[in-house]
Design a protein around this motif. Structure first.
Motif, PDB file in Angstrom:
ATOM      1  N   SER A   4      24.438 -35.866  15.497  1.00 48.42           N
ATOM      2  CA  SER A   4      23.440 -36.154  16.527  1.00 48.42           C
ATOM      3  C   SER A   4      24.056 -36.213  17.922  1.00 48.42           C
ATOM      4  N   LYS A   5      23.264 -35.805  18.907  1.00 46.31           N
ATOM      5  CA  LYS A   5      23.704 -35.894  20.299  1.00 46.31           C
ATOM      6  C   LYS A   5      23.663 -37.330  20.823  1.00 46.31           C
ATOM      7  N   LEU A   6      22.834 -38.175  20.204  1.00 43.33           N
ATOM      8  CA  LEU A   6      22.748 -39.583  20.606  1.00 43.33           C
ATOM      9  C   LEU A   6      23.024 -40.462  19.398  1.00 43.33           C
ATOM     10  N   GLN A   7      24.105 -41.226  19.470  1.00 42.06           N
ATOM     11  CA  GLN A   7      24.478 -42.124  18.388  1.00 42.06           C
ATOM     12  C   GLN A   7      24.426 -43.556  18.915  1.00 42.06           C
ATOM     13  N   TYR A   8      23.734 -44.415  18.176  1.00 44.42           N
ATOM     14  CA  TYR A   8      23.608 -45.812  18.597  1.00 44.42           C
ATOM     15  C   TYR A   8      24.475 -46.693  17.707  1.00 44.42           C
ATOM     16  N   ILE A   9      25.252 -47.568  18.332  1.00 48.42           N
ATOM     17  CA  ILE A   9      26.168 -48.460  17.620  1.00 48.42           C
ATOM     18  C   ILE A   9      25.673 -49.891  17.768  1.00 48.42           C
ATOM     19  N   SER A  10      25.519 -50.588  16.631  1.00 50.50           N
ATOM     20  CA  SER A  10      24.979 -51.944  16.652  1.00 50.50           C
ATOM     21  C   SER A  10      25.536 -52.753  15.492  1.00 50.50           C
ATOM     22  N   ASP A  11      25.504 -54.082  15.635  1.00 56.94           N
ATOM     23  CA  ASP A  11      25.902 -54.946  14.526  1.00 56.94           C
ATOM     24  C   ASP A  11      24.748 -55.212  13.557  1.00 56.94           C
ATOM     25  N   GLY A  12      23.553 -54.733  13.893  1.00 57.17           N
ATOM     26  CA  GLY A  12      22.432 -54.805  12.968  1.00 57.17           C
ATOM     27  C   GLY A  12      21.843 -56.173  12.736  1.00 57.17           C
ATOM     28  N   ILE A  13      22.296 -57.156  13.485  1.00 53.94           N
ATOM     29  CA  ILE A  13      21.843 -58.531  13.227  1.00 53.94           C
ATOM     30  C   ILE A  13      20.482 -58.803  13.866  1.00 53.94           C
ATOM     31  N   ASP A  16      17.232 -54.674  17.392  1.00 51.65           N
ATOM     32  CA  ASP A  16      17.432 -53.555  18.314  1.00 51.65           C
ATOM     33  C   ASP A  16      17.421 -52.203  17.604  1.00 51.65           C
ATOM     34  N   ILE A  17      17.923 -52.147  16.392  1.00 53.70           N
ATOM     35  CA  ILE A  17      17.983 -50.869  15.686  1.00 53.70           C
ATOM     36  C   ILE A  17      16.590 -50.318  15.439  1.00 53.70           C
ATOM     37  N   GLU A  19      13.937 -50.833  17.235  1.00 48.76           N
ATOM     38  CA  GLU A  19      13.432 -50.346  18.520  1.00 48.76           C
ATOM     39  C   GLU A  19      14.010 -48.972  18.846  1.00 48.76           C
ATOM     40  N   VAL A  20      15.298 -48.808  18.589  1.00 48.39           N
ATOM     41  CA  VAL A  20      15.982 -47.549  18.887  1.00 48.39           C
ATOM     42  C   VAL A  20      15.457 -46.428  17.992  1.00 48.39           C
ATOM     43  N   LEU A  21      15.238 -46.727  16.728  1.00 44.03           N
ATOM     44  CA  LEU A  21      14.671 -45.733  15.819  1.00 44.03           C
ATOM     45  C   LEU A  21      13.249 -45.359  16.235  1.00 44.03           C
ATOM     46  N   ASP A  22      12.469 -46.352  16.618  1.00 44.89           N
ATOM     47  CA  ASP A  22      11.103 -46.095  17.083  1.00 44.89           C
ATOM     48  C   ASP A  22      11.084 -45.150  18.276  1.00 44.89           C
ATOM     49  N   ALA A  23      12.119 -45.264  19.108  1.00 46.38           N
ATOM     50  CA  ALA A  23      12.178 -44.458  20.335  1.00 46.38           C
ATOM     51  C   ALA A  23      12.666 -43.032  20.099  1.00 46.38           C
ATOM     52  N   GLY A  24      13.161 -42.741  18.885  1.00 44.74           N
ATOM     53  CA  GLY A  24      13.544 -41.366  18.593  1.00 44.74           C
ATOM     54  C   GLY A  24      15.003 -41.125  18.274  1.00 44.74           C
ATOM     55  N   CYS A  25      15.843 -42.154  18.347  1.00 46.41           N
ATOM     56  CA  CYS A  25      17.245 -41.978  17.971  1.00 46.41           C
ATOM     57  C   CYS A  25      17.336 -41.801  16.461  1.00 46.41           C
ATOM     58  N   ILE A 180      22.164 -49.540  25.912  1.00 44.95           N
ATOM     59  CA  ILE A 180      20.832 -49.639  25.298  1.00 44.95           C
ATOM     60  C   ILE A 180      20.526 -51.079  24.919  1.00 44.95           C
ATOM     61  N   TYR A 181      21.468 -51.730  24.265  1.00 43.85           N
ATOM     62  CA  TYR A 181      21.214 -53.096  23.774  1.00 43.85           C
ATOM     63  C   TYR A 181      20.830 -54.044  24.902  1.00 43.85           C
ATOM     64  N   ASN A 182      21.514 -53.939  26.038  1.00 41.24           N
ATOM     65  CA  ASN A 182      21.278 -54.860  27.154  1.00 41.24           C
ATOM     66  C   ASN A 182      20.117 -54.446  28.049  1.00 41.24           C
ATOM     67  N   SER A 183      19.477 -53.338  27.753  1.00 39.19           N
ATOM     68  CA  SER A 183      18.362 -52.872  28.573  1.00 39.19           C
ATOM     69  C   SER A 183      17.133 -53.760  28.379  1.00 39.19           C
TER      70      SER A 183
END
Length: 200
Positions: A4-13, A16-17, A19-25, A180-183
């Protein structure tokens, strides 16, 4: 599976994940450090369920054995994690990503990985053992000397205004965490990144 051109990194707690998936990541890397494996596996199974429902790639940072156990899509390995060659023995043809900071780093792992996270671009608080920042010129110097084809994902303190020049320098995509997380509006931030990565 395409890288993927956009990869999101998170602790999953937190949430946020989702929200990011909903947005298209469509690429999530779960990165949890300094926790017991039982806790990490619990979070991983939850995030994996979310990713499956969105047909998104689910990558686990560091823990190749766990990625194999729960049948994740792959693993991303830092410079001080398990060698990619060892992970390849465990995971077979699953996705393996490796971290690099120099051209020599890339040359050492290129035969065992499907993509390379090259960075950091700028200073970031997300990672404790931060390698020297590359800046735009650092990326150009490394990418100009690559004579083989491996997807390069830029990482480290990247924001929307950095994307175009990084793509022009030759990277294939970007990995994002704090921007992304802090947005205040994560979904819009993801959409902004996606629009910069795939301009029409």
């Amino acid at each position: 599976m395409d890288i993927s051109k956009l990869q999101y990194i998170s602790d999953g707690i937190n949430d946020d994940i989702k929200e990011v998936l909903d947005a298209g990541c469509r690429w999530i890397q779960l990165r949890i450090k300094e926790e017991k494996m039982q806790f990490i596996e619990k979070i991983a199974l939850k995030v994996q369920t979310w990713c499956k429902s969105y047909d998104a790639a689910f990558i686990i940072n560091d823990y190749a054995e766990l990625a194999g156990k729960i049948n994740a899509d792959g693993v991303h390995l830092g410079k001080y994690d398990m060698p990619p060659a060892n992970a390849r023995h465990i995971l077979g043809n699953k996705i393996i990503g490796g971290t690099a900071n120099t051209l020599n780093d890339i040359l050492e792992i290129k035969n065992f990985v499907d993509y390379i996270g090259l960075g950091p671009y700028k200073f970031t608080k997300t990672k404790k053992k931060l390698s020297p920042t590359l800046g735009l010129e650092g990326y150009k110097n490394i990418l100009d000397n690559l004579n083989f084809n491996v997807p390069i994902i830029a990482i480290g303190g990247i924001d929307c205004e950095d994307v175009s020049q990084l793509i022009d320098a030759g990277v294939n995509g970007i990995a994002i965490s704090s921007s992304i997380y802090n947005s205040s509006n994560r979904e819009q931030k993801v959409k902004d990144f996606l629009s910069y990565l795939s301009p029409n």
